[in-house]
Design a protein around this motif. Structure first.
Motif, PDB file in Angstrom:
ATOM      1  N   GLU A  22      14.036 -11.208   8.756  1.00 37.04           N
ATOM      2  CA  GLU A  22      13.373 -10.624   9.929  1.00 37.04           C
ATOM      3  C   GLU A  22      13.733  -9.146  10.077  1.00 37.04           C
ATOM      4  N   MET A  23      14.992  -8.819   9.791  1.00 39.91           N
ATOM      5  CA  MET A  23      15.391  -7.406   9.828  1.00 39.91           C
ATOM      6  C   MET A  23      14.606  -6.607   8.804  1.00 39.91           C
ATOM      7  N   ALA A  24      14.476  -7.152   7.601  1.00 40.71           N
ATOM      8  CA  ALA A  24      13.769  -6.457   6.531  1.00 40.71           C
ATOM      9  C   ALA A  24      12.319  -6.189   6.925  1.00 40.71           C
ATOM     10  N   THR A  25      11.686  -7.183   7.508  1.00 38.11           N
ATOM     11  CA  THR A  25      10.294  -7.020   7.942  1.00 38.11           C
ATOM     12  C   THR A  25      10.185  -5.972   9.042  1.00 38.11           C
ATOM     13  N   ALA A  26      11.079  -6.053  10.039  1.00 37.02           N
ATOM     14  CA  ALA A  26      11.032  -5.132  11.167  1.00 37.02           C
ATOM     15  C   ALA A  26      11.278  -3.692  10.744  1.00 37.02           C
ATOM     16  N   LEU A  27      12.128  -3.492   9.744  1.00 37.65           N
ATOM     17  CA  LEU A  27      12.489  -2.144   9.300  1.00 37.65           C
ATOM     18  C   LEU A  27      11.657  -1.654   8.126  1.00 37.65           C
ATOM     19  N   GLY A  28      10.782  -2.530   7.615  1.00 36.55           N
ATOM     20  CA  GLY A  28       9.961  -2.145   6.476  1.00 36.55           C
ATOM     21  C   GLY A  28      10.767  -1.954   5.208  1.00 36.55           C
ATOM     22  N   ARG A  29      11.800  -2.761   5.052  1.00 32.04           N
ATOM     23  CA  ARG A  29      12.675  -2.685   3.877  1.00 32.04           C
ATOM     24  C   ARG A  29      12.609  -4.003   3.111  1.00 32.04           C
ATOM     25  N   SER A  30      13.093  -3.973   1.874  1.00 29.65           N
ATOM     26  CA  SER A  30      13.124  -5.204   1.102  1.00 29.65           C
ATOM     27  C   SER A  30      14.357  -6.017   1.489  1.00 29.65           C
ATOM     28  N   LEU A  31      14.280  -7.308   1.247  1.00 27.10           N
ATOM     29  CA  LEU A  31      15.406  -8.195   1.552  1.00 27.10           C
ATOM     30  C   LEU A  31      16.636  -7.784   0.748  1.00 27.10           C
ATOM     31  N   GLY A  32      16.427  -7.414  -0.508  1.00 29.90           N
ATOM     32  CA  GLY A  32      17.544  -7.007  -1.353  1.00 29.90           C
ATOM     33  C   GLY A  32      18.236  -5.758  -0.857  1.00 29.90           C
ATOM     34  N   GLU A  33      17.456  -4.808  -0.271  1.00 26.47           N
ATOM     35  CA  GLU A  33      18.027  -3.570   0.254  1.00 26.47           C
ATOM     36  C   GLU A  33      19.039  -3.839   1.357  1.00 26.47           C
ATOM     37  N   LEU A  34      18.717  -4.814   2.220  1.00 26.69           N
ATOM     38  CA  LEU A  34      19.538  -5.037   3.405  1.00 26.69           C
ATOM     39  C   LEU A  34      20.635  -6.076   3.226  1.00 26.69           C
ATOM     40  N   PHE A  35      20.420  -7.019   2.308  1.00 27.97           N
ATOM     41  CA  PHE A  35      21.327  -8.163   2.247  1.00 27.97           C
ATOM     42  C   PHE A  35      22.776  -7.737   1.990  1.00 27.97           C
ATOM     43  N   ARG A  36      23.000  -6.887   0.980  1.00 31.53           N
ATOM     44  CA  ARG A  36      24.372  -6.485   0.648  1.00 31.53           C
ATOM     45  C   ARG A  36      25.015  -5.718   1.804  1.00 31.53           C
ATOM     46  N   ILE A  37      24.225  -4.884   2.487  1.00 30.09           N
ATOM     47  CA  ILE A  37      24.762  -4.109   3.602  1.00 30.09           C
ATOM     48  C   ILE A  37      25.162  -5.036   4.746  1.00 30.09           C
ATOM     49  N   VAL A  38      24.323  -6.030   5.018  1.00 25.93           N
ATOM     50  CA  VAL A  38      24.626  -6.982   6.083  1.00 25.93           C
ATOM     51  C   VAL A  38      25.905  -7.749   5.766  1.00 25.93           C
ATOM     52  N   VAL A  39      26.067  -8.153   4.515  1.00 24.76           N
ATOM     53  CA  VAL A  39      27.261  -8.904   4.117  1.00 24.76           C
ATOM     54  C   VAL A  39      28.518  -8.042   4.289  1.00 24.76           C
ATOM     55  N   VAL A  40      28.444  -6.771   3.888  1.00 24.80           N
ATOM     56  CA  VAL A  40      29.589  -5.868   4.046  1.00 24.80           C
ATOM     57  C   VAL A  40      29.918  -5.687   5.528  1.00 24.80           C
ATOM     58  N   MET A  41      28.909  -5.528   6.372  1.00 28.35           N
ATOM     59  CA  MET A  41      29.124  -5.361   7.807  1.00 28.35           C
ATOM     60  C   MET A  41      29.708  -6.630   8.420  1.00 28.35           C
ATOM     61  N   GLU A  42      29.304  -7.781   7.887  1.00 22.11           N
ATOM     62  CA  GLU A  42      29.868  -9.044   8.364  1.00 22.11           C
ATOM     63  C   GLU A  42      31.338  -9.150   7.972  1.00 22.11           C
ATOM     64  N   GLU A  43      31.668  -8.770   6.736  1.00 17.79           N
ATOM     65  CA  GLU A  43      33.050  -8.825   6.278  1.00 17.79           C
ATOM     66  C   GLU A  43      33.950  -7.878   7.069  1.00 17.79           C
ATOM     67  N   ALA A  44      33.366  -6.768   7.536  1.00 20.39           N
ATOM     68  CA  ALA A  44      34.121  -5.797   8.343  1.00 20.39           C
ATOM     69  C   ALA A  44      34.134  -6.183   9.816  1.00 20.39           C
ATOM     70  N   ARG A  45      33.501  -7.316  10.153  1.00 19.92           N
ATOM     71  CA  ARG A  45      33.462  -7.879  11.508  1.00 19.92           C
ATOM     72  C   ARG A  45      32.638  -7.042  12.502  1.00 19.92           C
ATOM     73  N   TYR A  46      31.675  -6.276  11.965  1.00 18.73           N
ATOM     74  CA  TYR A  46      30.752  -5.582  12.858  1.00 18.73           C
ATOM     75  C   TYR A  46      29.549  -6.472  13.190  1.00 18.73           C
ATOM     76  N   LEU A  47      29.279  -7.422  12.293  1.00 24.17           N
ATOM     77  CA  LEU A  47      28.226  -8.412  12.527  1.00 24.17           C
ATOM     78  C   LEU A  47      28.815  -9.805  12.365  1.00 24.17           C
ATOM     79  N   GLU A  48      28.202 -10.771  13.041  1.00 28.64           N
ATOM     80  CA  GLU A  48      28.601 -12.162  12.855  1.00 28.64           C
ATOM     81  C   GLU A  48      27.360 -13.017  12.694  1.00 28.64           C
ATOM     82  N   LYS A  49      27.466 -14.033  11.835  1.00 24.02           N
ATOM     83  CA  LYS A  49      26.336 -14.913  11.559  1.00 24.02           C
ATOM     84  C   LYS A  49      26.528 -16.237  12.263  1.00 24.02           C
TER      85      LYS A  49
END
Length: 279
Positions: free
Chosen positions: A44-71
């Motif tokens: 949903e983020m990829a669609t909303a931002l007009g980006r590919s899923l691959g572009e965002l996935f690694r960034i989201v995972v890094v942000m989750e590991e740094a505890r800025y995001l939670e799933k």
């Protein structure tokens, strides 16, 4: 690497000589999720931002590991964590401000039987950084982190009225950019002058029937207006509220005076053109 700039979530271009694509995407994700408190899937983020899923996935995972995001373990939606809020409190004057304000806000809520909230300027809007619920069973309150129209709200008018003249223009410019409209500054200036003379703001809520907003400025060391403390006064039909609006206004003004003193403000700290007293 040089570049022409990076897009924001509103489609604007951020000017600059250097580009950091991964960092820009992280900022876009944060801004997007801030407007979706229920969370979003990476797709949903990829669609909303007009980006590919691959572009965002690694960034989201890094942000989750740094505890800025939670799933969420239930629906896999990502949400922004309180780590941002914690860092903001420690890196800005908000920590000192809330430390001085919260005990007084608790006392204020008990004395007037109403909720209250503390608002600061964030870009071209107001931001609720602290709140205190009313002690009774009925009441009205804004949520912490809520964004407030800096021009239309009672809190916003107080913040604008007591802002330094040079700062006022910049705030209004940002508000116009954020709202996508031109603000008529002539009638606004007249309103702000009335607030300054009165020393506080008072108006019927433009959104909620039966609520009168009362707001007063909080000053810091040197006389800068740091925040607005606001009571959304809910008047009951049976008249069972603890005090009247004039009484609540007086208590609010006394409360903001004590908070200001705790922050180092003195009546002669009027170097920015503000009145020596706001009572």
């Amino acid at each position: 690497m040089t570049g022409d700039g990076a897009r924001t979530s509103e489609g604007r271009t951020r000017k600059g000589s250097y580009a950091a694509p991964a960092l820009d995407k992280a900022f876009l994700i944060i801004e997007l999720l801030a407007n979706h408190p229920g969370g979003m899937l990476v797709s949903e983020m990829a669609t909303a931002l007009g980006r590919s899923l691959g572009e965002l996935f690694r960034i989201v995972v890094v942000m989750e590991e740094a505890r800025y995001l939670e799933k969420s373990p239930i629906d896999d939606r990502y949400r922004v964590t309180y780590k941002f809020l914690d860092i903001a409190y420690r890196a800005t004057p908000a920590r000192q401000l809330t430390a001085a304000a919260l005990p007084e806000m608790q006392s204020l809520a008990l004395r007037v039987g109403q909720s209250c909230h503390l608002v600061v300027i964030e870009g071209g809007a107001g931001l609720v950084i602290a709140r205190e619920e009313n002690p009774g069973t009925r009441g009205f309150a804004l949520r912490m982190g809520a964004s407030i129209d800096i021009v239309a709200s009672c809190s916003g008018k107080v913040l604008l009225a007591f802002a330094a003249p040079a700062q006022l223009g910049r705030i209004l410019d940002r508000a116009e950019a954020a709202q996508g409209r031109v603000i008529d500054r002539v009638p606004l200036a007249e309103e702000l002058e009335r607030v300054r003379i009165q020393g506080h703001g008072l108006r019927e809520s433009p959104i909620t029937r039966g609520v009168t907003d009362i707001s007063a400025p909080v000053f810091g060391f040197g006389g800068d207006c740091m925040a607005a403390l606001t009571i959304p006064f809910l008047e009951t039909i049976d008249g069972s509220q603890q005090c009247s609006i004039p009484e609540a206004t007086q208590i609010l003004v006394e409360t903001t005076a004590r908070i200001s003193q705790a922050l180092g403000y003195r009546g002669d700290d009027a170097g920015n053109g503000l009145p020596a007293s706001h009572g």
